[in-house]
Scaffold this motif. Structure first.
Motif, mmCIF file in Angstrom:
data_model
loop_
_atom_site.group_PDB
_atom_site.id
_atom_site.type_symbol
_atom_site.label_atom_id
_atom_site.label_comp_id
_atom_site.label_asym_id
_atom_site.label_seq_id
_atom_site.Cartn_x
_atom_site.Cartn_y
_atom_site.Cartn_z
ATOM 1 N N ALA A 311 51.135 46.353 42.632
ATOM 2 C CA ALA A 311 49.395 46.856 41.651
ATOM 3 C C ALA A 311 49.926 47.020 39.708
ATOM 4 O O ALA A 311 48.949 46.483 39.514
ATOM 5 C CB ALA A 311 49.358 48.166 42.042
ATOM 6 N N SER A 312 50.925 47.683 39.206
ATOM 7 C CA SER A 312 51.403 47.518 38.157
ATOM 8 C C SER A 312 51.505 46.609 37.262
ATOM 9 O O SER A 312 51.161 46.229 36.693
ATOM 10 C CB SER A 312 51.888 49.009 38.007
ATOM 11 N N GLU A 313 52.003 45.511 38.231
ATOM 12 C CA GLU A 313 52.908 44.690 37.705
ATOM 13 C C GLU A 313 51.378 43.232 37.936
ATOM 14 O O GLU A 313 51.854 42.617 36.882
ATOM 15 C CB GLU A 313 54.254 43.888 38.994
ATOM 16 N N VAL A 314 51.132 43.161 39.063
ATOM 17 C CA VAL A 314 49.697 42.013 38.501
ATOM 18 C C VAL A 314 49.181 42.530 37.596
ATOM 19 O O VAL A 314 48.526 41.632 36.760
ATOM 20 C CB VAL A 314 49.313 42.237 39.809
ATOM 21 N N TRP A 315 48.870 43.698 37.613
ATOM 22 C CA TRP A 315 47.346 44.407 36.050
ATOM 23 C C TRP A 315 47.970 43.999 35.039
ATOM 24 O O TRP A 315 47.423 42.872 33.899
ATOM 25 C CB TRP A 315 47.086 45.448 36.680
ATOM 26 N N THR A 316 49.227 44.331 35.103
ATOM 27 C CA THR A 316 49.840 44.068 33.548
ATOM 28 C C THR A 316 50.035 42.394 32.781
ATOM 29 O O THR A 316 49.358 42.040 32.418
ATOM 30 C CB THR A 316 51.623 44.271 32.978
ATOM 31 N N LEU A 317 49.880 41.576 34.497
ATOM 32 C CA LEU A 317 50.362 39.773 33.772
ATOM 33 C C LEU A 317 48.596 39.446 33.243
ATOM 34 O O LEU A 317 48.585 38.653 33.000
ATOM 35 C CB LEU A 317 50.926 39.204 35.329
ATOM 36 N N ARG A 318 47.751 40.036 34.588
ATOM 37 C CA ARG A 318 46.448 39.902 34.427
ATOM 38 C C ARG A 318 45.882 40.019 32.866
ATOM 39 O O ARG A 318 45.525 39.035 32.456
ATOM 40 C CB ARG A 318 46.020 40.633 35.072
ATOM 41 N N GLN A 319 46.459 41.167 32.051
ATOM 42 C CA GLN A 319 46.040 41.441 30.519
ATOM 43 C C GLN A 319 46.577 39.941 30.219
ATOM 44 O O GLN A 319 45.781 40.093 29.003
ATOM 45 C CB GLN A 319 46.528 42.845 30.921
ATOM 46 N N MET A 320 48.314 40.451 30.193
ATOM 47 C CA MET A 320 48.639 38.715 29.531
ATOM 48 C C MET A 320 47.647 37.909 29.363
ATOM 49 O O MET A 320 47.530 36.850 28.722
ATOM 50 C CB MET A 320 50.216 39.049 29.616
ATOM 51 N N SER A 321 47.688 37.671 30.970
ATOM 52 C CA SER A 321 47.104 35.783 30.833
ATOM 53 C C SER A 321 45.814 35.786 30.370
ATOM 54 O O SER A 321 45.166 35.223 29.696
ATOM 55 C CB SER A 321 47.453 35.765 32.163
ATOM 56 N N LEU A 322 44.992 37.141 30.693
ATOM 57 C CA LEU A 322 43.463 37.627 30.190
ATOM 58 C C LEU A 322 43.696 37.240 28.522
ATOM 59 O O LEU A 322 42.650 35.924 28.000
ATOM 60 C CB LEU A 322 42.959 38.535 30.415
ATOM 61 N N ALA A 323 44.176 37.394 27.868
ATOM 62 C CA ALA A 323 44.534 37.629 26.335
ATOM 63 C C ALA A 323 45.088 35.742 26.308
ATOM 64 O O ALA A 323 44.243 35.469 24.728
ATOM 65 C CB ALA A 323 45.995 38.657 25.936
ATOM 66 N N VAL A 324 45.971 35.037 26.634
ATOM 67 C CA VAL A 324 46.145 33.938 26.532
ATOM 68 C C VAL A 324 44.413 32.898 26.640
ATOM 69 O O VAL A 324 44.395 32.150 26.059
ATOM 70 C CB VAL A 324 47.049 32.938 27.366
ATOM 71 N N ALA A 325 43.632 33.497 27.829
ATOM 72 C CA ALA A 325 42.561 33.672 28.020
ATOM 73 C C ALA A 325 41.728 33.136 26.975
ATOM 74 O O ALA A 325 41.175 31.975 26.168
ATOM 75 C CB ALA A 325 41.866 33.379 29.257
ATOM 76 N N GLY A 326 41.764 34.072 26.079
ATOM 77 C CA GLY A 326 41.071 34.324 25.638
ATOM 78 C C GLY A 326 41.416 33.434 23.757
ATOM 79 O O GLY A 326 40.245 33.236 23.110
ATOM 80 N N ARG A 327 42.475 33.527 23.877
ATOM 81 C CA ARG A 327 43.263 32.818 22.705
ATOM 82 C C ARG A 327 42.568 30.982 22.628
ATOM 83 O O ARG A 327 42.299 30.595 21.654
ATOM 84 C CB ARG A 327 44.309 32.664 21.930
ATOM 85 N N MET A 328 42.849 30.425 24.437
ATOM 86 C CA MET A 328 42.867 29.140 24.159
ATOM 87 C C MET A 328 41.536 28.918 23.903
ATOM 88 O O MET A 328 40.381 27.965 23.624
ATOM 89 C CB MET A 328 42.299 28.927 25.193
ATOM 90 N N ALA A 329 40.296 29.885 24.754
ATOM 91 C CA ALA A 329 38.776 29.633 24.439
ATOM 92 C C ALA A 329 38.554 29.369 22.680
ATOM 93 O O ALA A 329 36.955 29.487 22.586
ATOM 94 C CB ALA A 329 37.801 30.879 25.521
#
Length: 405
Positions: A311-329
């Motif tokens: 759960a903690s691993e997935v949460w961390t990766l989700r935050q990183m992936s969202l950050a990339v999505a935000g920068r691409m947006a």
């Protein structure tokens, strides 16, 4: 907290720039900014869940694993009618002009439920965005609305028998003949070429050029004469991959995508889309949710500890992936950050079935849901670190991006 990237330690803290430590060398990389979900996020999630409840009725639980490579054209059309494909694209091309984070919500819901989204996945993720960015108006009008409707599918022609991880050594050729282009060569490991309508292919358009020079991208209808598609059957007996042969395939001049000779930069920009999404850490997610159901009210310390770790691993990766999505947006090209997400995400989703097998007593030949999913992912997960760039290539990109090589 610290996460390993090869010999490097990536330290992330909210509101601060992470650092990479290699001996005494400290290199600033990028800032992870928190992203608030858009207004209406809960309603959008419920819309997607309702579509899944109504239309995903296949009782084969194995199809829920690695679901973004499971094809169901009928379900893709359902998503198209619901406005859940082409979400961020202009309305004039069949899109819906919604935000990148709204699209991210939809992907999370589909992947976490194990919905069969493979048919339209590449076209939605890469083909149409590439045409919207580099294509001609005629190319956009011809292909993008059908992709948004979930009725036109795409594949990516990059790898070749002698140009897999070393993509710059592409040898498939495109030569001019009057107003036409003539293509010759071979592509391999081409996901979904057998159901795709079009390919975006990378070809060497300048004879004698070397490495990443003289490459161009082409939009290739796969019913064009001279194209042969042969299946590659994987370890589990599934047909995802193909090899595609081009024998004097003739395209009109408008088959070129973008600028002649700029295919390398176009393709590498496109790889940010391929490497950064939630599919890079959710391919084994249905196995995690099944583990939680299996555990129930268990007091087994090892099982509970594993659930907490995942759960903690997935949460961390989700935050990183969202950050990339935000920068691409925001119009940026976070290629380095996307590469890190892809590497870390693949490492996690590859490890999940083995971690579960180590702490839960399973009969992998039984029809128990947890056993079926574990057995399936033990077989297919080794491929996760190959698609979108091997681990070695990715870590080389990270090292160059950090100025370490």
């Amino acid at each position: 907290m610290a996460r390993k990237v090869g010999p490097l330690a990536l330290r992330l803290s909210k509101g601060r720039s992470p650092e990479v430590s290699a001996g005494n060398l400290i290199v600033q990389t990028f800032t992870i900014k928190p992203f608030d979900m858009p207004a209406g996020a809960a309603a959008l999630r419920e819309q997607v869940r309702a579509v899944i409840r109504e239309h995903v009725t296949d009782g084969d639980i194995v199809r829920r694993a690695n679901c973004w490579q499971v094809n169901d054209p009928e379900f893709s059309r359902v998503l198209g009618k619901a406005g859940l494909i082409g979400m961020t694209w202009p309305k004039q091309y069949g899109g819906h002009e919604r935000s990148a984070l709204e699209r991210y919500i939809v992907l999370e819901e589909l992947l976490s439920a194990g919905a069969p989204v493979g048919a339209h996945w590449i076209a939605d993720r890469q083909t149409a965005p590439l045409l919207l960015r580099y294509g001609t108006e005629a190319q956009r009008q011809r292909w993008v609305p059908g992709i948004a409707a979930g009725e036109i599918y795409g594949c990516i022609g990059l790898s070749e028998p002698n140009a897999g991880s070393d993509l710059a050594s592409v040898r498939s050729s495109a030569r001019r003949d009057g107003d036409d282009w003539v293509l010759n060569g071979q592509k391999i490991w081409t996901t979904n070429a057998h159901i795709a309508h079009i390919m975006i292919g990378l070809f060497r358009s300048e004879e004698g050029s070397e490495r990443n020079a003289g490459l161009s991208q082409f939009l290739i209808p796969l019913d064009t004469p001279g194209i042969t598609i042969r299946p590659i059957i994987n370890l589990t007996g599934e047909h995802d991959f193909n090899e595609v042969f081009f024998d004097d395939v003739r395209l009109p001049a408008d088959g070129l995508v973008g600028t002649e000779g700029q295919g390398w930069s176009q393709a590498t920009a496109e790889l940010s889309l391929e490497r950064s999404g939630p599919e890079r850490y959710l391919s084994s997610h249905v196995l995690v949710t099944e583990l939680i159901r299996h555990a129930g009210g268990s007091q087994d310390a090892a099982v509970l500890a594993l659930i907490g770790k995942l759960a903690s691993e997935v949460w961390t990766l989700r935050q990183m992936s969202l950050a990339v999505a935000g920068r691409m947006a925001a119009g940026e090209d976070p290629a380095l950050e996307a590469t890190i997400v892809k590497d870390l995400g693949n490492s996690l989703e590859q490890a999940i079935p083995s971690l579960i097998q180590a702490v839960v007593e399973l009969d992998l030949s039984s029809d128990d849901a947890l056993a079926l999913l574990t057995a399936q992912l033990l077989q297919v997960s080794p491929s996760f670190s190959l698609r979108g760039g091997t681990r070695e290539i990715l870590r080389g990109i990270v090292a160059r991006g950090l100025g370490l090589r």
